[in-house]
Scaffold this motif. Structure first.
Motif, PDB file in Angstrom:
ATOM      1  N   VAL A  45      13.215 -48.236  60.929  1.00 46.08           N
ATOM      2  CA  VAL A  45      12.867 -47.259  60.270  1.00 46.08           C
ATOM      3  C   VAL A  45      12.883 -47.655  58.700  1.00 46.08           C
ATOM      4  N   THR A  46      11.995 -46.943  57.979  1.00 42.33           N
ATOM      5  CA  THR A  46      12.099 -47.089  56.650  1.00 42.33           C
ATOM      6  C   THR A  46      12.366 -45.998  55.773  1.00 42.33           C
ATOM      7  N   GLU A  47      12.831 -46.031  54.325  1.00 40.17           N
ATOM      8  CA  GLU A  47      13.255 -44.774  53.498  1.00 40.17           C
ATOM      9  C   GLU A  47      12.031 -44.050  53.432  1.00 40.17           C
ATOM     10  N   SER A  48      10.687 -44.684  53.301  1.00 40.95           N
ATOM     11  CA  SER A  48       9.415 -43.879  52.774  1.00 40.95           C
ATOM     12  C   SER A  48       9.163 -43.060  54.145  1.00 40.95           C
ATOM     13  N   GLU A  49       9.282 -43.293  55.292  1.00 36.17           N
ATOM     14  CA  GLU A  49       8.997 -42.775  56.610  1.00 36.17           C
ATOM     15  C   GLU A  49       9.776 -41.453  56.542  1.00 36.17           C
ATOM     16  N   ILE A  50      11.081 -41.706  56.176  1.00 42.11           N
ATOM     17  CA  ILE A  50      12.237 -40.525  56.249  1.00 42.11           C
ATOM     18  C   ILE A  50      11.807 -39.499  55.132  1.00 42.11           C
ATOM     19  N   ASP A  51      11.318 -40.013  54.154  1.00 39.39           N
ATOM     20  CA  ASP A  51      11.039 -39.197  53.096  1.00 39.39           C
ATOM     21  C   ASP A  51       9.698 -38.398  53.376  1.00 39.39           C
ATOM     22  N   ASP A  52       8.675 -39.086  54.145  1.00 39.25           N
ATOM     23  CA  ASP A  52       7.421 -38.128  54.319  1.00 39.25           C
ATOM     24  C   ASP A  52       7.863 -37.225  55.387  1.00 39.25           C
ATOM     25  N   ALA A  53       8.887 -37.645  56.434  1.00 37.08           N
ATOM     26  CA  ALA A  53       9.089 -36.422  57.283  1.00 37.08           C
ATOM     27  C   ALA A  53       9.739 -35.479  56.937  1.00 37.08           C
ATOM     28  N   VAL A  54      10.794 -35.814  56.066  1.00 39.16           N
ATOM     29  CA  VAL A  54      11.465 -34.697  55.296  1.00 39.16           C
ATOM     30  C   VAL A  54      10.590 -33.787  54.660  1.00 39.16           C
ATOM     31  N   ALA A  55       9.504 -34.111  53.885  1.00 38.55           N
ATOM     32  CA  ALA A  55       8.653 -33.337  53.039  1.00 38.55           C
ATOM     33  C   ALA A  55       7.836 -32.443  54.151  1.00 38.55           C
ATOM     34  N   GLU A  56       7.369 -32.995  55.315  1.00 34.98           N
ATOM     35  CA  GLU A  56       6.772 -32.177  56.415  1.00 34.98           C
ATOM     36  C   GLU A  56       7.802 -30.938  56.887  1.00 34.98           C
ATOM     37  N   LEU A  57       9.131 -31.416  57.172  1.00 38.39           N
ATOM     38  CA  LEU A  57       9.861 -30.503  57.749  1.00 38.39           C
ATOM     39  C   LEU A  57      10.225 -29.338  56.646  1.00 38.39           C
ATOM     40  N   GLU A  58      10.178 -29.754  55.266  1.00 39.49           N
ATOM     41  CA  GLU A  58      10.526 -28.711  54.172  1.00 39.49           C
ATOM     42  C   GLU A  58       9.021 -27.974  54.026  1.00 39.49           C
ATOM     43  N   ALA A  59       8.077 -28.453  54.197  1.00 36.65           N
ATOM     44  CA  ALA A  59       6.871 -27.643  54.173  1.00 36.65           C
ATOM     45  C   ALA A  59       6.800 -26.479  55.235  1.00 36.65           C
ATOM     46  N   ALA A  60       7.292 -26.782  56.386  1.00 34.49           N
ATOM     47  CA  ALA A  60       7.395 -25.968  57.699  1.00 34.49           C
ATOM     48  C   ALA A  60       8.567 -25.016  57.477  1.00 34.49           C
ATOM     49  N   GLY A  61       9.270 -25.002  56.655  1.00 38.32           N
ATOM     50  CA  GLY A  61      10.461 -24.299  56.092  1.00 38.32           C
ATOM     51  C   GLY A  61      11.667 -24.419  57.397  1.00 38.32           C
ATOM     52  N   SER A  62      11.551 -25.558  58.135  1.00 35.11           N
ATOM     53  CA  SER A  62      12.605 -25.900  58.836  1.00 35.11           C
ATOM     54  C   SER A  62      14.063 -26.046  58.285  1.00 35.11           C
ATOM     55  N   ILE A  63      13.980 -26.891  57.076  1.00 36.66           N
ATOM     56  CA  ILE A  63      15.335 -27.215  56.486  1.00 36.66           C
ATOM     57  C   ILE A  63      15.901 -25.780  56.144  1.00 36.66           C
ATOM     58  N   ASP A  64      15.189 -24.922  55.387  1.00 31.33           N
ATOM     59  CA  ASP A  64      15.654 -23.706  55.092  1.00 31.33           C
ATOM     60  C   ASP A  64      16.136 -22.926  56.033  1.00 31.33           C
TER      61      ASP A  64
END
Length: 349
Positions: A289-308
C-alpha cells in the motif's frame, strides 16, 4: 496553553510517573532466567516501551480509593480499606503482562512486522519462540497476581476477573477474524467485539484494585463499567489513528486495518453511507500500500462523515465512563482518571 493541551500534559505527567514505577517493577516480577531465549522474548515488548495505560488506571484507582498520592505511598505495601496492606504493583504488572501476551499473539495472527517501532517478536526471534513467549506471559500474569498478599477471598475474585478477561479477549479476537469474512456486520456487533478484544482489560484494570482493597460490590461494578466504556472508546480512537497518523508514529504501516479488511466503526458507517469500502485500497498487502492510497481512502471516509461518527461515538462512551467514577472519593486521583479518559480519545498517538 489551551485546556486540551493542559489536560494532555497533566495526564502524560501522571502516566509517566506511574509508568516509571511499573517499568522498575517488571524485571522484578519477570526476571530473565533459564531458558534465557524464552524469557528474553517474553520481556522483549515489555522492554520496548509502551505507555502503561492499563497499569496506570489500576494504580490511580487504588490511590483514589485510599485517598493517597503516588508520591506518598509504597505500592508494594498499599493500605487496603480494612487496615491490611496489598501489593497493588504486582497487580499492575500482571495486567501489563496480559497486554503484552495479547500483542505478541495478535502480531503473529496478522503477520505484522512492527510493534512499538521495533520488529515484532516473531520477526525478532522466530514463530515458535514467539508463541511460547506469549503463552509464558499468559501464565505468569496469574502467578504475579497471586503475589499481592490480599486476603484469599479477594485474591480469588481478582483471579476470576483476570481469567474471564483472558477468555473474552480470545473471543473478541475470534470475532474480529470472523468479521473479515462477513459482508455485513452491525455496529452493535462491532462494539461487542471491541469490548471483548480491548475493553475488558481496561475493565479488569479498573476493578481489580477495588477487589483487592476490599471495596463494596457497587464500587467494583461501576469501576468495571468505567474501564469497559473508556476501553471501547480507546479502540475506536485506535481505529481512527490507524488511518490518520503517520506510519513512523504508529510503529506500523498506516492504514493496515483497511488493507487487511478489518471491520471497524468507520467502515461500517461508511458502508451504510453507500461507500464501497472494499475498493478504497487496491493494494493486496500491507507492504504494497502507498501513502497516497491511504490519503485518498481517508478523504472518502471523511466526506462520508465516518471519521466524525467514530470520534463522536468514542466521546459519548468516555462521558458514560466518567459518570461511573462518582463511586470514588472526590479527590485528585479521580480527577486524573476523568482526564485520562478524555486523553484516550484526544491523543495523537
Amino acid at each position: 496553553m489551551t485546556d486540551p493541551e493542559a489536560r494532555e500534559k497533566r495526564v502524560l505527567d501522571a502516566v509517566k510517573q506511574r509508568r516509571e514505577r511499573v517499568n522498575d517493577a517488571i524485571p522484578e516480577e519477570l526476571p530473565i532466567t533459564d531458558p534465557e531465549r524464552l524469557y528474553e522474548a517474553s520481556r522483549y515488548l515489555l522492554d520496548a516501551g509502551g505507555k502503561r495505560l492499563r497499569p496506570t488506571v489500576l494504580l490511580l484507582v487504588a490511590e483514589a480509593l485510599a485517598d493517597a498520592d503516588a508520591d506518598d505511598v509504597d505500592y508494594r505495601s498499599f493500605p487496603s480499606l480494612n487496615d491490611s496492606v496489598v501489593d497493588v504493583m504486582a497487580a499492575a504488572v500482571s495486567v501489563e503482562v496480559i497486554q503484552s501476551f495479547t500483542l505478541i499473539h495478535d502480531d503473529i495472527m496478522d503477520d505484522d512486522d512492527l510493534r512499538r517501532g521495533v520488529p515484532a517478536v516473531h520477526r525478532e526471534y522466530d514463530l515458535e519462540t514467539a508463541i511460547l513467549a506469549g503463552d509464558t506471559l499468559y501464565s505468569m500474569a496469574f502467578e504475579i497476581m497471586l503475589e499481592t498478599g490480599a486476603p484469599a477471598d479477594r485474591t480469588v475474585r481478582a483471579l476470576d476477573v483476570l481469567a474471564s478477561t483472558c477468555t473474552k479477549i480470545c473471543e473478541g479476537q475470534a470475532l474480529d477474524v470472523e468479521f473479515e469474512t462477513r459482508s455485513e456486520v452491525l455496529p452493535e456487533e462491532y462494539l461487542e467485539m471491541v469490548e471483548h478484544k480491548t475493553a475488558v482489560l481496561y475493565g479488569a484494570s479498573a476493578c481489580v484494585p477495588a477487589l483487592l482493597l476490599g471495596a463494596d460490590d457497587e464500587t467494583v461494578e461501576q469501576l468495571y463499567g468505567y474501564g469497559i466504556d473508556v476501553g471501547r472508546a480507546f479502540q475506536i480512537q485506535d481505529d481512527v489513528l490507524d488511518l490518520t497518523v503517520p506510519s513512523e508514529q504508529l510503529g506500523k504501516q498506516r492504514g493496515s486495518d483497511l488493507v487487511e479488511g478489518k471491520q471497524t466503526l468507520l467502515t461500517l458507517h461508511a458502508r451504510n453511507q453507500g461507500v464501497d469500502v472494499d475498493s478504497l485500497v487496491d493494494a493486496e498487502s500491507v507492504e504494497a500500500v502507498t501513502e497516497s492510497e491511504i490519503d485518498d481512502a481517508v478523504a472518502e471516509l471523511e466526506a462520508a462523515g465516518s471519521i466524525d461518527y467514530a470520534r463522536e461515538t468514542a466521546a459519548d462512551l468516555v462521558e458514560s465512563g466518567k459518570d461511573r467514577l462518582q463511586v470514588l472519593p472526590d479527590n485528585e486521583q479521580r480527577y486524573l482518571l476523568e482526564q485520562l479518559a478524555d486523553y484516550l480519545i484526544e491523543r495523537g498517538y
